[in-house]
Motif scaffolding. Structure first.
Motif, short mmCIF file in Angstrom:
data_model
loop_
_atom_site.label_atom_id
_atom_site.label_comp_id
_atom_site.label_asym_id
_atom_site.label_seq_id
_atom_site.Cartn_x
_atom_site.Cartn_y
_atom_site.Cartn_z
N GLU A 70 0.80 -1.21 0.00
CA GLU A 70 0.00 0.00 0.00
C GLU A 70 0.84 1.27 0.00
N GLY A 71 2.03 1.20 0.51
CA GLY A 71 2.89 2.38 0.58
C GLY A 71 3.81 2.54 -0.61
N SER A 72 3.66 1.70 -1.63
CA SER A 72 4.55 1.78 -2.79
C SER A 72 4.32 3.09 -3.54
N GLU A 73 5.35 3.52 -4.25
CA GLU A 73 5.28 4.80 -4.96
C GLU A 73 4.18 4.80 -6.02
N VAL A 74 3.97 3.67 -6.67
CA VAL A 74 2.94 3.61 -7.71
C VAL A 74 1.56 3.83 -7.10
N LEU A 75 1.25 3.20 -5.99
CA LEU A 75 -0.06 3.37 -5.37
C LEU A 75 -0.23 4.75 -4.77
N VAL A 76 0.83 5.34 -4.26
CA VAL A 76 0.74 6.71 -3.76
C VAL A 76 0.41 7.64 -4.92
N TRP A 77 1.03 7.42 -6.09
CA TRP A 77 0.75 8.22 -7.27
C TRP A 77 -0.69 8.02 -7.74
N VAL A 78 -1.16 6.77 -7.77
CA VAL A 78 -2.53 6.47 -8.19
C VAL A 78 -3.52 7.16 -7.27
N ARG A 79 -3.28 7.10 -5.97
CA ARG A 79 -4.17 7.75 -5.01
C ARG A 79 -4.18 9.26 -5.21
N ALA A 80 -3.03 9.85 -5.51
CA ALA A 80 -2.95 11.29 -5.75
C ALA A 80 -3.71 11.67 -7.02
N VAL A 81 -3.59 10.87 -8.06
CA VAL A 81 -4.32 11.15 -9.31
C VAL A 81 -5.82 11.02 -9.09
N ALA A 82 -6.25 10.01 -8.37
CA ALA A 82 -7.68 9.83 -8.10
C ALA A 82 -8.23 11.00 -7.29
N THR A 83 -7.47 11.47 -6.31
CA THR A 83 -7.89 12.62 -5.51
C THR A 83 -7.95 13.87 -6.36
N ALA A 84 -7.00 14.05 -7.25
CA ALA A 84 -7.00 15.23 -8.14
C ALA A 84 -8.19 15.20 -9.09
N ILE A 85 -8.54 14.03 -9.60
CA ILE A 85 -9.71 13.92 -10.48
C ILE A 85 -10.99 14.26 -9.71
N LEU A 86 -11.10 13.76 -8.49
CA LEU A 86 -12.26 14.09 -7.66
C LEU A 86 -12.33 15.59 -7.39
N ALA A 87 -11.20 16.21 -7.09
CA ALA A 87 -11.18 17.66 -6.86
C ALA A 87 -11.59 18.41 -8.12
N GLY A 88 -11.15 17.94 -9.28
CA GLY A 88 -11.53 18.58 -10.53
C GLY A 88 -13.02 18.48 -10.81
N VAL A 89 -13.61 17.33 -10.52
CA VAL A 89 -15.05 17.16 -10.72
C VAL A 89 -15.82 18.08 -9.78
N ILE A 90 -15.38 18.18 -8.54
CA ILE A 90 -16.05 19.06 -7.57
C ILE A 90 -15.93 20.51 -8.02
N ALA A 91 -14.76 20.92 -8.49
CA ALA A 91 -14.59 22.30 -8.98
C ALA A 91 -15.49 22.56 -10.18
N GLN A 92 -15.59 21.60 -11.08
CA GLN A 92 -16.46 21.74 -12.26
C GLN A 92 -17.91 21.92 -11.83
N ILE A 93 -18.35 21.14 -10.86
CA ILE A 93 -19.73 21.23 -10.38
C ILE A 93 -19.97 22.59 -9.72
N LEU A 94 -18.99 23.11 -9.03
CA LEU A 94 -19.16 24.41 -8.38
C LEU A 94 -19.21 25.55 -9.38
N VAL A 95 -18.28 25.57 -10.31
CA VAL A 95 -18.14 26.71 -11.21
C VAL A 95 -19.15 26.66 -12.36
N GLN A 96 -19.28 25.53 -13.01
CA GLN A 96 -20.20 25.37 -14.14
C GLN A 96 -21.06 24.13 -13.90
N PRO A 97 -22.10 24.25 -13.09
CA PRO A 97 -22.90 23.07 -12.76
C PRO A 97 -23.64 22.54 -13.99
N PRO A 98 -23.58 21.23 -14.20
CA PRO A 98 -24.26 20.64 -15.35
C PRO A 98 -25.71 20.29 -15.04
#
Length: 114
Positions: free
Chosen positions: A38-66
């Protein structure tokens, strides 16, 4: 209650075309990734990318709600995000708890407003 769930055929298509294909890959990922550290660099990177995608979706919903979210007042959307962030911080950074609490506030607020 049938008005809430909609057409049963549409739900069947949603399950067959949306849910099952995703579940197959999720189960394959669980099976193949069972021995990965679980602490491997690849999984840390995957978790960071998943969190960034979630943050992007939330920002999209806030600024330009579909779609239907465009009818939700700005203060309710921002309040739901603030609540979700507060719960996220209070629950030892549980993304699940933060997202669910934000959704509950959003749905409850929209229901209350009518």
């Amino acid at each position: 209650m049938s008005e809430f769930f909609g057409n049963p055929h549409a739900l069947l298509v949603l399950v067959l075309a949306g849910f099952l294909p995703n579940e197959i890959w999720r189960m394959a990922g669980l099976w193949f990734g069972a021995g990965v550290d679980e602490g491997s660099e690849v999984l840390v990177w995957v978790r960071a990318v998943a969190t960034a995608i979630l943050a992007g979706v939330i920002a999209q919903i806030l600024v330009q709600p579909p779609g239907a979210l465009a009818g939700v007042p700005d203060w309710l959307r921002y309040g739901a995000v603030a609540t979700g962030f507060a719960v996220f911080m209070l629950t030892r950074r549980s993304i699940f708890a933060g997202v669910v609490s934000g959704e509950i506030i959003l749905l409850a607020g929209k229901w209350w407003l009518g």
